[in-house]
Design a protein around this motif. Structure first.
Motif, short mmCIF file in Angstrom:
data_model
loop_
_atom_site.label_atom_id
_atom_site.label_comp_id
_atom_site.label_asym_id
_atom_site.label_seq_id
_atom_site.Cartn_x
_atom_site.Cartn_y
_atom_site.Cartn_z
N LYS A 208 0.74 -1.37 -0.27
CA LYS A 208 0.06 -0.41 -0.03
C LYS A 208 0.81 1.20 0.20
CE LYS A 208 -4.32 -1.84 2.18
NZ LYS A 208 -4.54 -2.15 3.49
N ASP A 209 2.06 0.93 0.76
CA ASP A 209 3.17 2.35 0.84
C ASP A 209 3.41 2.50 -0.73
OD1 ASP A 209 2.00 2.60 3.10
OD2 ASP A 209 4.21 1.27 4.29
N ALA A 210 3.87 1.32 -1.20
CA ALA A 210 4.29 1.40 -2.47
C ALA A 210 3.64 2.14 -3.37
CB ALA A 210 5.36 0.33 -2.66
N GLU A 211 2.29 1.66 -3.08
CA GLU A 211 1.11 1.94 -4.26
C GLU A 211 0.88 3.82 -3.48
OE1 GLU A 211 -2.32 -0.32 -5.38
OE2 GLU A 211 -2.04 0.18 -3.64
N LYS A 212 1.26 3.98 -2.27
CA LYS A 212 1.05 5.92 -2.51
C LYS A 212 2.19 5.99 -3.54
CE LYS A 212 -1.73 5.36 1.62
NZ LYS A 212 -1.78 5.23 2.95
N ALA A 213 2.97 5.59 -2.96
CA ALA A 213 4.59 6.75 -3.83
C ALA A 213 4.48 6.63 -4.76
CB ALA A 213 5.61 5.60 -2.58
N GLY A 214 3.23 5.71 -5.20
CA GLY A 214 3.41 5.72 -7.13
C GLY A 214 4.24 4.20 -7.51
N ASP A 215 5.21 3.65 -7.02
CA ASP A 215 5.62 2.62 -7.71
C ASP A 215 5.09 1.65 -7.52
OD1 ASP A 215 7.60 0.56 -8.05
OD2 ASP A 215 8.86 1.10 -6.27
N TYR A 216 3.99 1.22 -8.10
CA TYR A 216 3.20 0.25 -9.00
C TYR A 216 3.80 -1.79 -8.62
CZ TYR A 216 0.21 3.97 -9.16
OH TYR A 216 -0.28 5.55 -8.77
N GLU A 217 5.25 -0.95 -9.68
CA GLU A 217 5.85 -3.08 -9.63
C GLU A 217 5.98 -3.35 -8.86
OE1 GLU A 217 8.86 -4.18 -13.11
OE2 GLU A 217 8.23 -2.12 -13.40
N LYS A 218 6.76 -1.77 -7.79
CA LYS A 218 7.20 -2.98 -6.06
C LYS A 218 5.73 -3.69 -5.34
CE LYS A 218 9.97 -1.87 -1.94
NZ LYS A 218 9.74 -0.21 -1.37
N ALA A 219 4.35 -2.74 -6.35
CA ALA A 219 3.23 -2.38 -5.17
C ALA A 219 2.59 -4.56 -5.26
CB ALA A 219 2.53 -1.69 -5.45
N ALA A 220 3.41 -4.54 -6.63
CA ALA A 220 2.27 -6.54 -7.03
C ALA A 220 3.86 -6.95 -6.69
CB ALA A 220 2.99 -5.31 -8.34
N VAL A 221 4.39 -6.32 -6.64
CA VAL A 221 5.68 -7.79 -6.15
C VAL A 221 5.23 -7.81 -4.71
CG1 VAL A 221 7.82 -8.27 -5.62
CG2 VAL A 221 7.56 -6.88 -7.60
N SER B 218 -2.28 -3.05 -9.51
CA SER B 218 -1.24 -2.79 -9.30
C SER B 218 -0.61 -2.48 -10.44
CB SER B 218 -0.26 -2.97 -8.22
OG SER B 218 -0.91 -2.62 -7.18
N LEU B 219 -0.55 -3.88 -11.48
CA LEU B 219 0.26 -4.37 -12.68
C LEU B 219 -0.55 -3.81 -13.56
CD1 LEU B 219 -0.41 -8.20 -12.24
CD2 LEU B 219 2.15 -6.58 -12.52
N VAL B 220 -1.47 -3.17 -13.49
CA VAL B 220 -2.28 -2.27 -14.49
C VAL B 220 -1.72 -0.82 -14.98
CG1 VAL B 220 -4.21 -0.74 -15.09
CG2 VAL B 220 -4.78 -3.95 -14.82
N LYS B 221 -1.86 -0.40 -12.97
CA LYS B 221 -0.88 1.12 -13.21
C LYS B 221 0.36 0.86 -13.56
CE LYS B 221 -4.31 1.88 -9.50
NZ LYS B 221 -4.10 1.63 -8.50
N ALA B 222 1.06 -0.11 -13.43
CA ALA B 222 2.43 -0.45 -13.63
C ALA B 222 2.89 -1.11 -15.03
CB ALA B 222 3.38 -1.34 -13.15
N GLY B 223 1.66 -0.66 -15.73
CA GLY B 223 1.22 -1.16 -17.63
C GLY B 223 1.87 -2.56 -18.30
N LYS B 224 1.50 -3.60 -16.90
CA LYS B 224 1.78 -4.57 -17.28
C LYS B 224 -0.18 -5.38 -17.62
CE LYS B 224 5.80 -5.69 -15.20
NZ LYS B 224 6.59 -6.71 -13.92
N TYR B 225 -0.08 -4.86 -18.76
CA TYR B 225 -1.48 -5.26 -18.66
C TYR B 225 -1.73 -6.64 -19.25
CZ TYR B 225 -1.56 -0.33 -19.77
OH TYR B 225 -1.97 0.75 -19.70
N ASP B 226 -1.07 -7.71 -19.80
CA ASP B 226 -0.99 -8.95 -20.17
C ASP B 226 -1.48 -9.88 -19.07
OD1 ASP B 226 -1.23 -8.52 -22.70
OD2 ASP B 226 0.78 -8.82 -22.76
N GLU B 227 -0.27 -9.24 -18.23
CA GLU B 227 -0.03 -10.02 -16.45
C GLU B 227 -1.44 -9.30 -15.94
OE1 GLU B 227 3.58 -10.27 -13.42
OE2 GLU B 227 4.12 -9.23 -15.41
N ALA B 228 -2.04 -8.67 -16.20
CA ALA B 228 -2.85 -8.35 -14.91
C ALA B 228 -4.43 -8.74 -15.69
CB ALA B 228 -3.78 -7.00 -15.23
N ILE B 229 -4.37 -9.27 -17.64
CA ILE B 229 -5.94 -9.55 -17.91
C ILE B 229 -5.91 -10.51 -17.06
CG2 ILE B 229 -6.81 -10.53 -20.11
CD1 ILE B 229 -5.46 -7.33 -21.32
#
Lengths: 97, 717
Positions: free
Chosen positions: B119-132, B153-164
């Motif tokens: 959640k903290d990572a998300e708040k900080a905008g580090d979505y890739e880390k948040a997903a991990v 978080s994956l969507v926000k990080a641009g990792k669309y296929d994984e998110a789908i």
């Protein structure tokens, strides 16, 4: 049974073409001799052939011809130089969740 | 006033007593204290043992309390404190399960920490880390919510296929997840799928509507791009791609019909309609070659309100192929095929010369009929009904074809653009019924007779459906589907179909009445109320009815026929009705008399009435004669049995029937033969023979028996 499929020929064939197709079909043995003979009989007789042609073929050309297939104005700029650009692009789609 | 607190007794005996009581009650800490106090002095082994028991029990209590606290803290979410409790409990009791529980709690604590960190990572905008971090949390904590957070978080990080792939396998519980899923799909180019997913969102928020309109535009752009890449290729080569354009385009068109302030549907709709239509027919061409006729049928639906010759030919051919596969399509085959092969624009393409054209048309009609016959021979009642309907429609369309003549010079100028030579079902489907009825009315003289004219019109009228139900032997449906519930139509309705509907109603009522009679249902007669009108139009139905009536053998049915015939006779005393009524009356009276359900006098009255209705009824005449003989005979025998000879003579003399007279003389002969055997004197015999002579002479003065009696008298005298 579709005689055109049995003999693997199109609708606009001559009697000569039909005879050649019969010989080929006999050689290939993808269909029984009876089926090939029946197909030949149907296509060599003008009246039977006309009936078969009606049943076996459709013609969508009149439908396609009546449609205006020029590039619409709204889309013209999208493809103006073969590259996609114009009114909308994928980049316009930003996350709004 | 409160009681004064009892002072604790400190004598060893009292202490021991109290300790024992506390021990029994399970108050081990207090008991232990007292036992220890006593044992300082007594040093008793038994007390020492009880002290040990108390210590053990105290430990157990403490463990229980720690475990309870540990569980309470777990529930409260204070995992750290819960772990401490379980650790202390384990130190005291050392039970095996506690370390496992501590491990679980530690893992969960770690997972929570990961989740918090995510959640903290998300708040900080580090979505890739948040997903991990969410993934780490998920290792120990199976939660749909965490999974969706990871996907988001994956969507926000641009990792669309994984998110789908995550969204695809998850249950989308809230609009946020639905939006994210749709967004990921859109970003991978699956605009149509994005829009389908976003259909779950009911939001009318400006931003969302704007984005949806944007995705619609992107889908439209993609479709145009795809279309203009393949438009000059043969449809069969790119059939599947054309099919996709059609499918996605249709979906988009439906979506664009719902106007929003952010979409500009008008322009887009017009542009799209063209490529969608192209896609439809290009797909049909491809599917035809693939022999996927059911898929073509779906593409042809819904039918347009007006049909042109090209589309008609396409429908006819498709349903011909479908009917070869399944009997379900026989009604559609009939409707399109018969109309197609009678449509000028289609027929002219069959052959260059008129003669051959007609031969090809006939062969095509025969081909379809063979298909239907195939089902009728092996199938159930529905396919037999389909064949009957086909035969009727075939005749009807032939009649119309003759009326309309050559389509190049149509009879009705205003209808020149319409396909008036069509089957009744086609006319109804494409709104041509009124035009066809007008054509029929204006060519009334061209029909062979009035019934032919009315019959043809009836099938194209609003009563037509009921008539077709009759051909399928669906009598209830036929009656139920009559216009205005079968009430007689108004004399001059707007569309001028009254006379045809009236005929249709008469036909249906007549057929339904016959059906009721055959099923032995009572009150069938009321359905024949309009039969007289029908018979006036065609003697065919009158003959059908009278034939059935005079060949009927069931007494109940005969009664119903007699009632119906009597009713019809009052309205239409035709020769055929007179014959049938008279004959049915006589046949029924005879049957009733034979079954002793009618006495001879009543039977005679019915037969006499029947003879009055039809004086040429030979059966009635001969039956009446026979009945009169029987009546006289009955009267004669009755008189003889009662020895009323004068009465017997009177009956025999009056009777016109020789049989009655002969019966009388036979009786007299038997009496004469027995005269000699009678034990009476000769004088009495003479008197008796004189009476015989007198009776016989009254019946027939010249009967030979008189000579015999005379001879016998002479001998006696």
């Amino acid at each position: 049974m579709n005689p055109y499929k049995v003999l693997n020929i199109d609708r606009n064939v001559t009697k000569q073409d039909i005879l050649q197709a019969v010989t080929l079909a006999m050689r290939e043995r993808r269909h029984s001799s009876r089926e090939i003979a029946l197909a030949q009989k149907k296509l060599m007789n003008e009246l039977l052939k006309a009936s078969e042609e009606f049943v076996c073929f459709i013609d969508v050309a009149p439908f396609l011809e009546q449609l205006d297939m020029t590039l619409p104005e709204t889309m013209a700029q999208v493809f103006s130089d073969g590259k996609r650009r114009g009114p909308v692009s994928d980049a316009d789609l930003t996350y709004e969740g | 006033m409160g009681k004064k607190k009892k002072k604790k007794e400190k004598s060893p005996v009292a202490m021991l007593k109290r300790a024992e009581r506390l021990f029994r009650k399970g108050n081990y800490p207090s008991a232990k204290k007292d036992f220890e106090e006593i044992n300082k002095y007594l040093r008793d082994e038994e007390i020492a043992e009880k002290i040990k028991v108390c210590e053990r029990e105290i430990r157990q209590l403490k463990t229980k309390d720690l475990i309870k606290r540990g569980r309470k803290n777990t529930r409260k979410g204070d995992l750290k404190e819960a772990i401490r409790c379980f650790e202390q409990a384990y130190d005291i009791c050392g039970e095996d399960w506690i370390p496992k529980k501590i491990r679980e709690l530690r893992t969960e604590l770690s997972s929570r920490r990961s989740s918090e960190a995510a959640k903290d990572a998300e708040k900080a905008g580090d979505y890739e880390k948040a997903a991990v971090l969410y993934e780490k949390a998920l290792v120990t904590q199976e939660s749909e919510d965490l999974l969706l957070k990871k996907a988001s978080s994956l969507v926000k990080a641009g990792k669309y296929d994984e998110a789908i792939s995550i969204f695809k396998a998850s249950e989308l519980s809230d609009d946020g997840a639905v939006y994210d899923y749709g967004f990921a799909l859109a970003k991978t180019g699956a605009y149509d799928q994005c829009l389908k997913i976003w259909e779950m969102i009911e939001s009318l928020q400006d931003t969302f509507l704007k984005q949806r309109a944007l995705v619609q535009s992107l889908l439209a752009t993609t479709l145009f791009e795809e279309f203009f890449q393949i438009r000059y290729s043969p449809p069969t080569v790119y059939g599947k791609r054309f099919a996709t354009i059609y499918e996605k385009g249709m979906y988009l068109l439906e979506g664009l019909k719902i106007k929003t302030r952010h979409s500009n549907p008008e322009t887009l709709l017009i542009d799209l309609q063209g490529i969608v239509e192209y896609g439809r027919y290009a797909s049909i061409d491809w599917l035809w070659k693939e022999e996927r006729y059911e898929a073509i049928r779906k593409l042809l639906l819904p039918y347009p309100s007006e049909m042109d010759a090209d589309l008609l030919a396409l429908c006819a051919k498709t349903f011909f192929r479908l009917a070869e596969i399944s009997g379900t399509y026989l009604p559609d085959l009939t409707m399109f095929w018969l109309t197609a092969v009678h449509t000028h624009e289609i027929v002219v393409k069959l052959s260059e010369n008129d003669k051959d054209r007609e031969a090809v048309r006939e062969s095509l009609i025969q081909r379809a009929e063979d298909v239907i016959k195939g089902y009728a021979e092996t199938g159930g009642p529905s396919s037999k009904g389909a064949l009957r309907c086909w035969l009727v429609e075939k005749e009807l369309i032939r009649d119309l074809s003759l009326l309309a003549g050559d389509q190049d010079t149509p009879q009705l100028e205003s209808d020149s653009e319409l396909m008036l030579v069509c089957t009744p079902h086609f006319a109804r489907q494409f709104g041509l019924s009124d035009h066809v009825l007008r054509l029929i009315r204006e060519n009334r003289d061209a029909f062979s007779d009035i019934e032919h004219y009315l019959r043809t019109g009836a099938y194209y009228s609003s009563a037509g459906q009921s008539l077709f139900h009759l051909h399928r032997e669906e009598y209830e449906e036929s009656l139920a589907s009559l216009p205005q519930g079968g009430a007689r139509p108004q004399s001059n309705p707007a569309n001028g179909e009254a006379e045809f509907v009236k005929y249709g109603v008469e036909r249906v009522n007549f057929a339904y009445g016959l059906h009721c009679l055959e099923k032995g249902e009572p009150r069938a007669a009321r359905y024949f109320e309009s039969a007289a009108d029908l018979f006036k139009k065609s003697r065919r139905y009158e003959k059908e009815f009278t034939d059935k009536a005079i060949t009927c053998h069931d007494l109940d049915q005969m009664e119903q026929y007699e009632d119906a015939l009597a009713d019809i006779h009052t309205k239409r005393p035709s020769e055929a009705i007179k014959d049938a009524l008279s004959l049915t009356m006589v046949r029924r009276a005879i049957r009733l008399y034979n079954h002793r359900r009618l006495n001879i006098k009543a039977a005679e009255a019915v037969v006499a009435k029947a003879l009055m209705i039809n004086p040429d009824n030979d059966l009635a005449r001969s039956t009446l004669e026979r009945m009169k003989v029987d009546l006289d005979m009955e009267e004669l025998i009755k008189a003889i049995n009662k020895f009323k000879m004068n009465k017997a003579c009177q009956v025999a003399a009056k009777s016109k029937h020789q049989e009655v007279k002969e019966e009388f003389f036979e009786f007299m002969e038997r009496n004469i033969e027995h005269v000699d055997d009678m034990e009476i004197d000769e004088h009495e015999k003479v008197i008796l023979l004189n009476d015989f002579f007198k009776w016989c002479a009254r019946v027939d003065e010249s009967h030979p028996i008189l000579y015999d009696i005379d001879e016998m008298l002479k001998e006696l005298e």
